[in-house]
Design a protein around this motif. Structure first.
Motif, mmCIF file in Angstrom:
data_model
loop_
_atom_site.group_PDB
_atom_site.id
_atom_site.type_symbol
_atom_site.label_atom_id
_atom_site.label_comp_id
_atom_site.label_asym_id
_atom_site.label_seq_id
_atom_site.Cartn_x
_atom_site.Cartn_y
_atom_site.Cartn_z
ATOM 1 N N TYR A 62 0.826 -1.211 0.000
ATOM 2 C CA TYR A 62 0.000 0.000 0.000
ATOM 3 C C TYR A 62 0.857 1.257 0.000
ATOM 4 C CZ TYR A 62 -3.295 3.586 1.237
ATOM 5 O OH TYR A 62 -4.028 4.725 1.238
ATOM 6 N N LEU A 63 1.732 1.377 0.972
ATOM 7 C CA LEU A 63 2.504 2.610 1.100
ATOM 8 C C LEU A 63 3.482 2.794 -0.055
ATOM 9 C CD1 LEU A 63 3.005 5.056 2.908
ATOM 10 C CD2 LEU A 63 4.840 3.762 3.961
ATOM 11 N N GLY A 64 4.159 1.732 -0.431
ATOM 12 C CA GLY A 64 5.174 1.850 -1.468
ATOM 13 C C GLY A 64 4.618 1.996 -2.867
ATOM 14 N N THR A 65 3.828 1.040 -3.271
ATOM 15 C CA THR A 65 3.411 1.011 -4.678
ATOM 16 C C THR A 65 2.142 1.785 -4.975
ATOM 17 O OG1 THR A 65 2.243 -1.067 -4.371
ATOM 18 C CG2 THR A 65 4.530 -1.199 -5.073
ATOM 19 N N ILE A 66 1.318 2.025 -3.968
ATOM 20 C CA ILE A 66 0.067 2.731 -4.231
ATOM 21 C C ILE A 66 0.154 4.209 -3.863
ATOM 22 C CG2 ILE A 66 -2.381 2.843 -3.608
ATOM 23 C CD1 ILE A 66 -2.346 -0.184 -3.388
ATOM 24 N N THR A 73 6.669 10.025 -8.558
ATOM 25 C CA THR A 73 6.916 10.045 -10.007
ATOM 26 C C THR A 73 6.005 11.007 -10.753
ATOM 27 O OG1 THR A 73 5.503 8.106 -10.272
ATOM 28 C CG2 THR A 73 7.875 7.726 -10.109
ATOM 29 N N THR A 74 4.764 11.164 -10.300
ATOM 30 C CA THR A 74 3.846 12.049 -11.042
ATOM 31 C C THR A 74 3.855 13.473 -10.511
ATOM 32 O OG1 THR A 74 1.974 11.373 -9.663
ATOM 33 C CG2 THR A 74 2.317 10.186 -11.732
ATOM 34 N N GLU A 75 3.756 13.639 -9.214
ATOM 35 C CA GLU A 75 3.676 14.980 -8.643
ATOM 36 C C GLU A 75 5.034 15.670 -8.571
ATOM 37 O OE1 GLU A 75 0.775 16.475 -7.959
ATOM 38 O OE2 GLU A 75 -0.231 14.650 -8.647
ATOM 39 N N PHE A 80 11.678 6.979 -11.655
ATOM 40 C CA PHE A 80 11.090 5.833 -10.960
ATOM 41 C C PHE A 80 12.101 5.149 -10.047
ATOM 42 C CE2 PHE A 80 10.585 1.236 -10.783
ATOM 43 C CZ PHE A 80 9.375 1.151 -10.118
ATOM 44 N N TRP A 81 13.310 4.892 -10.538
ATOM 45 C CA TRP A 81 14.302 4.156 -9.767
ATOM 46 C C TRP A 81 14.779 4.946 -8.559
ATOM 47 C CZ3 TRP A 81 13.886 -0.633 -10.808
ATOM 48 C CH2 TRP A 81 13.532 -1.033 -12.078
ATOM 49 N N VAL A 82 14.891 6.243 -8.716
ATOM 50 C CA VAL A 82 15.268 7.094 -7.584
ATOM 51 C C VAL A 82 14.166 7.065 -6.533
ATOM 52 C CG1 VAL A 82 15.696 9.481 -6.873
ATOM 53 C CG2 VAL A 82 16.776 8.582 -8.941
ATOM 54 N N SER A 83 12.929 7.213 -6.985
ATOM 55 C CA SER A 83 11.821 7.218 -6.025
ATOM 56 C C SER A 83 11.623 5.851 -5.384
ATOM 57 C CB SER A 83 10.536 7.688 -6.704
ATOM 58 O OG SER A 83 10.135 6.796 -7.695
ATOM 59 N N PHE A 85 14.010 3.199 -4.999
ATOM 60 C CA PHE A 85 15.100 2.665 -4.188
ATOM 61 C C PHE A 85 15.700 3.655 -3.206
ATOM 62 C CE2 PHE A 85 15.100 -0.421 -7.680
ATOM 63 C CZ PHE A 85 14.998 -1.566 -6.930
ATOM 64 N N LEU A 86 15.742 4.920 -3.549
ATOM 65 C CA LEU A 86 16.381 5.885 -2.657
ATOM 66 C C LEU A 86 15.419 6.538 -1.675
ATOM 67 C CD1 LEU A 86 18.885 7.614 -5.109
ATOM 68 C CD2 LEU A 86 19.291 5.730 -3.516
ATOM 69 N N ILE A 87 14.144 6.554 -1.983
ATOM 70 C CA ILE A 87 13.177 7.211 -1.101
ATOM 71 C C ILE A 87 12.200 6.208 -0.504
ATOM 72 C CG2 ILE A 87 11.373 8.957 -0.963
ATOM 73 C CD1 ILE A 87 12.865 10.427 -3.239
ATOM 74 N N THR A 88 11.500 5.474 -1.356
ATOM 75 C CA THR A 88 10.434 4.588 -0.876
ATOM 76 C C THR A 88 10.972 3.416 -0.064
ATOM 77 O OG1 THR A 88 9.088 5.201 -2.771
ATOM 78 C CG2 THR A 88 8.464 3.213 -1.605
ATOM 79 N N LEU A 89 11.988 2.744 -0.546
ATOM 80 C CA LEU A 89 12.513 1.573 0.167
ATOM 81 C C LEU A 89 12.983 1.913 1.581
ATOM 82 C CD1 LEU A 89 13.152 -1.450 0.029
ATOM 83 C CD2 LEU A 89 15.383 -0.841 -0.907
#
Length: 135
Positions: A62-66, A73-75, A80-83, A85-89
């Protein structure tokens, strides 16, 4: 390999060759496990991830992918890879650790203690051996 054709919708996501490769890797890991050769993967990091794995499982989808990745990525127009692996993970791992250590473990202790009080017999003083006093 025999079961690949009856795998259902997962056949749409992985090729026959990759499926066979995964089976070889799983079999190899199983052989190493049976022969007690997987000590190399036991480290503080893998033990930590194992401890928070249930909370990580519950939170990441939920938190990561939704929520996070689409927002980043949109706002914010991040790659995508930065968001991912470096932020979301790191955020998902940190939140899973917080949930594990501040919610799950205290609740486990609380439930375990209340169940012990309720179902384990209380020690009766009459069943304990009497101490003799020395004069």
């Amino acid at each position: 390999i025999i079961l690949y054709d009856s795998a259902g919708s997962s056949m749409n996501y992985i090729s026959h060759e990759r499926y066979a490769g995964m089976l070889v890797i799983y079999f190899f890991l199983f052989v190493l496990f049976v022969n007690n050769r997987l000590q190399i993967i036991v480290s503080r990091t893998s033990l930590f991830l194992g401890k928070i794995s249930y909370a990580l499982y519950l939170i990441h989808q939920y938190l990561g992918t939704i929520v996070l990745i689409p927002f980043l990525t949109t706002e914010l127009r991040l790659d995508f890879w930065v968001s991912a692996f470096l932020i979301t993970l790191p955020m998902v791992i940190a939140l899973a650790a917080i949930v594990t250590y501040m919610v799950e473990e205290p609740m486990n202790r609380l439930m375990r203690n209340s169940l012990r009080k309720r179902f384990l017999p209380k020690k009766n003083s009459s069943t304990l051996p009497q101490r003799t006093q020395r004069i």
